[in-house]
Design an enzyme around this catalytic site. Structure first.
Site, PDB file in Angstrom:
ATOM      1  N   ASN A  40      -6.358   3.414  10.634  1.00 41.04           N
ATOM      2  CA  ASN A  40      -5.671   2.227  11.221  1.00 41.04           C
ATOM      3  C   ASN A  40      -5.177   2.560  12.562  1.00 41.04           C
ATOM      4  OD1 ASN A  40      -3.946   4.578   9.682  1.00 41.04           O
ATOM      5  ND2 ASN A  40      -2.083   3.640  10.701  1.00 41.04           N
ATOM      6  N   THR A  53       9.622  -7.404 -12.886  1.00 38.39           N
ATOM      7  CA  THR A  53       9.178  -8.760 -12.911  1.00 38.39           C
ATOM      8  C   THR A  53       8.302  -8.939 -11.622  1.00 38.39           C
ATOM      9  OG1 THR A  53      11.242  -9.273 -13.868  1.00 38.39           O
ATOM     10  CG2 THR A  53      10.114 -11.036 -12.873  1.00 38.39           C
ATOM     11  N   ALA A  98       0.788  -1.197   0.146  1.00 37.84           N
ATOM     12  CA  ALA A  98      -0.014   0.046  -0.056  1.00 37.84           C
ATOM     13  C   ALA A  98       0.906   1.097   0.137  1.00 37.84           C
ATOM     14  CB  ALA A  98      -1.188   0.087   1.239  1.00 37.84           C
ATOM     15  N   THR A  99       2.012   1.229   0.574  1.00 36.73           N
ATOM     16  CA  THR A  99       2.826   2.264   0.434  1.00 36.73           C
ATOM     17  C   THR A  99       3.270   2.948  -0.725  1.00 36.73           C
ATOM     18  OG1 THR A  99       3.969   1.931   2.737  1.00 36.73           O
ATOM     19  CG2 THR A  99       5.186   3.312   1.175  1.00 36.73           C
ATOM     20  N   SER A 114      -3.417  -3.837   0.566  1.00 40.26           N
ATOM     21  CA  SER A 114      -2.178  -4.479   1.043  1.00 40.26           C
ATOM     22  C   SER A 114      -2.646  -5.949   1.411  1.00 40.26           C
ATOM     23  CB  SER A 114      -1.477  -3.902   1.832  1.00 40.26           C
ATOM     24  OG  SER A 114      -0.072  -4.416   2.332  1.00 40.26           O
ATOM     25  N   ALA A 115      -1.728  -6.997   1.213  1.00 40.15           N
ATOM     26  CA  ALA A 115      -1.957  -8.190   1.419  1.00 40.15           C
ATOM     27  C   ALA A 115      -1.798  -8.559   2.802  1.00 40.15           C
ATOM     28  CB  ALA A 115      -1.267  -9.346   0.404  1.00 40.15           C
ATOM     29  N   HIS A 116      -0.774  -7.960   3.483  1.00 43.78           N
ATOM     30  CA  HIS A 116      -0.323  -8.455   4.745  1.00 43.78           C
ATOM     31  C   HIS A 116      -1.481  -8.206   6.010  1.00 43.78           C
ATOM     32  CE1 HIS A 116       1.930  -5.108   6.628  1.00 43.78           C
ATOM     33  NE2 HIS A 116       1.859  -4.497   5.428  1.00 43.78           N
ATOM     34  N   GLN A 145      -6.754  -1.061   5.675  1.00 42.43           N
ATOM     35  CA  GLN A 145      -7.326  -1.821   6.916  1.00 42.43           C
ATOM     36  C   GLN A 145      -8.765  -2.197   6.998  1.00 42.43           C
ATOM     37  OE1 GLN A 145      -5.545  -2.279   9.491  1.00 42.43           O
ATOM     38  NE2 GLN A 145      -3.747  -1.021   9.124  1.00 42.43           N
ATOM     39  N   CYS A 177       4.203   2.472  11.360  1.00 38.30           N
ATOM     40  CA  CYS A 177       5.375   3.053  10.669  1.00 38.30           C
ATOM     41  C   CYS A 177       5.349   4.603  11.045  1.00 38.30           C
ATOM     42  CB  CYS A 177       4.402   3.342   9.235  1.00 38.30           C
ATOM     43  SG  CYS A 177       4.007   1.822   8.422  1.00 38.30           S
TER      44      CYS A 177
HETATM   45  N1  PMP Z   1      -2.116   2.514   4.742  1.00 40.20           N
HETATM   46  C1  PMP Z   1      -2.444   2.171   5.844  1.00 40.20           C
HETATM   47  C2  PMP Z   1      -3.680   2.748   6.286  1.00 40.20           C
HETATM   48  C3  PMP Z   1      -1.701   1.141   6.583  1.00 40.20           C
HETATM   49  O1  PMP Z   1      -2.288   0.862   7.690  1.00 40.20           O
HETATM   50  C4  PMP Z   1      -0.651   0.807   6.166  1.00 40.20           C
HETATM   51  C5  PMP Z   1       0.241  -0.406   7.100  1.00 40.20           C
HETATM   52  N2  PMP Z   1       0.678   0.299   8.002  1.00 40.20           N
HETATM   53  C6  PMP Z   1      -0.081   1.350   4.884  1.00 40.20           C
HETATM   54  C7  PMP Z   1      -0.865   2.137   4.255  1.00 40.20           C
HETATM   55  C8  PMP Z   1       1.113   0.536   4.204  1.00 40.20           C
HETATM   56  O2  PMP Z   1       1.103  -0.373   3.795  1.00 40.20           O
HETATM   57  P1  PMP Z   1       2.551  -1.354   3.306  1.00 40.20           P
HETATM   58  O3  PMP Z   1       2.780  -2.056   4.553  1.00 40.20           O
HETATM   59  O4  PMP Z   1       1.759  -2.553   2.463  1.00 40.20           O
HETATM   60  O5  PMP Z   1       3.198  -0.657   2.564  1.00 40.20           O
END
Ligand code: PMP
Length: 372
Positions: free
Chosen positions: A150, A242, A70-71, A199-201, A178, A330
Site C-alpha cells: 500500500n 445482520t 479488510a481489517t 475492501s470495497a472503498h 490494494q 492507518c
Molecule cells: N490492508 C491494506 C493493504 C490496506 O491498504 C488497508 C486500508 N488502509 C487495509 C488492509 C484495511 O482496510 P479497511 O479500511 O477496509 O479496513
C-alpha cells in the site's frame, strides 16, 4: 483540488451511490427474512453483489464471505486459523511490510503463545519466495503475505509463494486490498491461496464493507476457521450479523464496474503514473527520487522522495491544491515502517510522499504540478 490519495480511500461512483440509495430507502428489508418481498429483494441484492465480487476475482460465489472491510477480513483469517489449528502448530510467517491489520494481529497472537516469523523484504518491499520456503517448519500453520504494497505499490510473487505453501500443505493468506480492481486477480488459477482479503472503498465502492474469499473443496465445503463473530449464522456461519445491504450492494456495483473496466483502467493508470513521474522530474530535477520500482507493481501508486524537503511540511503546504499522504492512513503519525524495512534512513523517510492515482484522474488535472 487534485485528489491523489486513492490508496487511502476513493470516491464513490454515481452508479454505486444510486444502487446504495435504493437499499437505504425503499428496499430496506432484512435479507434473512423469508416471507415477504422486501426481505426477498434484499436477499437478491446480496446474491447479485456476491456474483459480481466472485466474477471480479474468478472465485466461486460460495467462497465470498462479506465482512465490514479488510481489517476485519485480516483479523478473521489470522485469529480464525490460529484458533482452529493451534493443535497442529503455533507458527505463523508474515513479512515486515504488511498492513497493521495483519502485523498487529500477529503481535496479539504472540501474546497468546504463537510464534511469528517476520520476513525481510528487498529494496522495493518484496518478499523472496525462497525465504518463505526456508522458514516453513513442521509447526507452521499459516503464511500471510500482502499481494501489493500500500505504500510502494510493489507486487509480491503470489503465484510462487502460494505454490510453495500448497506443496508444503500450509494455509496461505494474502491481503489483496490494494490490488483488487487494478490488477487481474485469478483466484481460480491460484489454488495455493487459501484466504484473500479485500475492501470495497479502495476501488470506488463504499467504506465499511469488504470480503474474505475462502477456498472451497470439490464438495463446496470451505476451509474451516473459527469465526470472529458468532450469532445469527449469516455467511455460512463464518460471519454472523445482520447484512449491511446498502454497503454490500454498493460493493457489488463497484466490483461489476471494476471488472468491466479492468483493462482500460490499468492502462489509464499506467499512463497517468508515467505522466506524473515526468511532471515531477521536470519540476524538481535531481531534487526528486523514486522509492517505488517502475515494474511489477500496482499501476498508479508511487512513492517519491523530495530531497531536502520535509514531507509533512510539504503536504500541509500543498493541501489546498493537492491531497496526498506520507504513507498508510492507518499509521500516519509514525515514520513509515515500510520504508524502514526497505532500508531508507530516517531522513529519507521524512522526505517521502505517496501519490496514489485513480483511473478517474485526468492528465489535464495533473498539470497543476507545473505550477508548484
Ligand atoms: N490492508 C491494506 C493493504 C490496506 O491498504 C488497508 C486500508 N488502509 C487495509 C488492509 C484495511 O482496510 P479497511 O479500511 O477496509 O479496513
Amino acid at each position: 483540488m487534485l485528489y491523489l490519495d486513492n490508496s487511502a480511500t476513493t470516491s464513490i461512483l454515481p452508479e454505486v451511490r444510486d444502487k446504495m440509495l435504493t437499499y437505504l430507502t425503499s428496499e430496506f428489508g432484512n435479507p434473512s427474512g423469508k416471507y415477504y418481498d422486501l426481505a426477498k429483494n434484499a436477499d437478491l441484492a446480496i446474491n447479485e453483489a456476491r456474483t459480481h465480487v466472485a466474477n471480479l476475482l474468478s472465485a466461486k460465489e460460495i467462497e465470498v464471505i462479506f465482512t465490514n472491510g479488510a481489517t476485519e477480513s485480516n483479523n478473521m483469517v489470522l485469529k480464525g486459523v490460529a484458533d482452529q489449528y493451534s493443535d497442529k502448530g503455533r507458527h505463523i510467517i508474515t513479512s515486515k511490510v504488511e498492513h497493521k491489520a495483519v502485523l498487529d494481529v500477529c503481535e496479539y497472537l504472540e501474546t497468546k503463545g504463537f510464534d511469528v516469523t517476520y520476513l525481510d523484504v528487498d529494496q522495493f518491499g518484496r518478499v523472496d519466495p525462497h525465504d518463505v520456503e526456508r522458514n516453513i517448519r513442521e509447526d507452521t500453520i499459516l503464511v500471510s503475505i500482502i499481494w501489493g504494497n500500500n505504500e510502494l505499490g510493489s507486487l509480491n510473487d503470489i503465484p510462487s509463494i502460494s505454490n510453495i505453501c500448497k506443496n508444503k500443505s500450509v494455509f496461505f493468506h494474502t491481503d489483496a486490498t490494494q490490488v483488487i480492481g487494478k490488477v487481474e486477480v485469478n483466484w481460480n488459477n491460484l489454488s495455493g491461496i487459501s484466504f484473500l482479503s479485500c475492501s470495497a472503498h479502495k476501488f470506488h465502492g463504499p467504506k465499511g464493507v469488504g470480503a474474505v474469499i475462502i477456498r472451497s473443496d470439490q464438495y463446496g465445503k470451505l476451509i474451516p476457521i473459527t469465526p470472529l463473530l458468532h450469532g445469527g449464522g449469516q455467511e455460512s456461519h463464518i460471519r454472523s450479523g445482520t447484512y449491511s445491504v446498502h454497503n454490500i450492494a454498493g460493493f457489488g456495483e463497484a466490483a461489476k464496474i471494476a471488472y468491466k473496466n479492468l483493462e482500460i483502467n490499468r492502462s489509464k493508470l499506467e499512463k497517468l503514473e508515467l505522466k506524473l513521474k515526468d511532471l515531477l522530474t521536470d519540476q524538481f530535477y535531481d531534487k526528486v527520487s523514486f522509492n517505488s520500482d517502475n515494474k511489477n507493481k500496482i499501476p498508479g501508486i508511487i512513492n517519491v522522495r523530495f530531497i531536502g524537503i520535509n514531507n509533512e511540511i510539504l503536504l500541509k503546504k500543498l493541501s489546498p491544491i493537492i491531497a496526498a499522504s506520507t504513507g498508510s492512513a492507518c499509521s500516519s503519525t509514525e515514520p513509515s515502517y515500510v520504508l524502514q524495512a526497505i532500508g531508507l534512513d530516517l531522513r529519507s523517510i521524512r522526505e517521502s510522499v505517496r501519490f496514489s492515482l485513480s483511473p478517474h484522474n485526468s492528465m489535464k488535472e495533473l498539470e497543476v504540478f507545473k505550477s508548484l
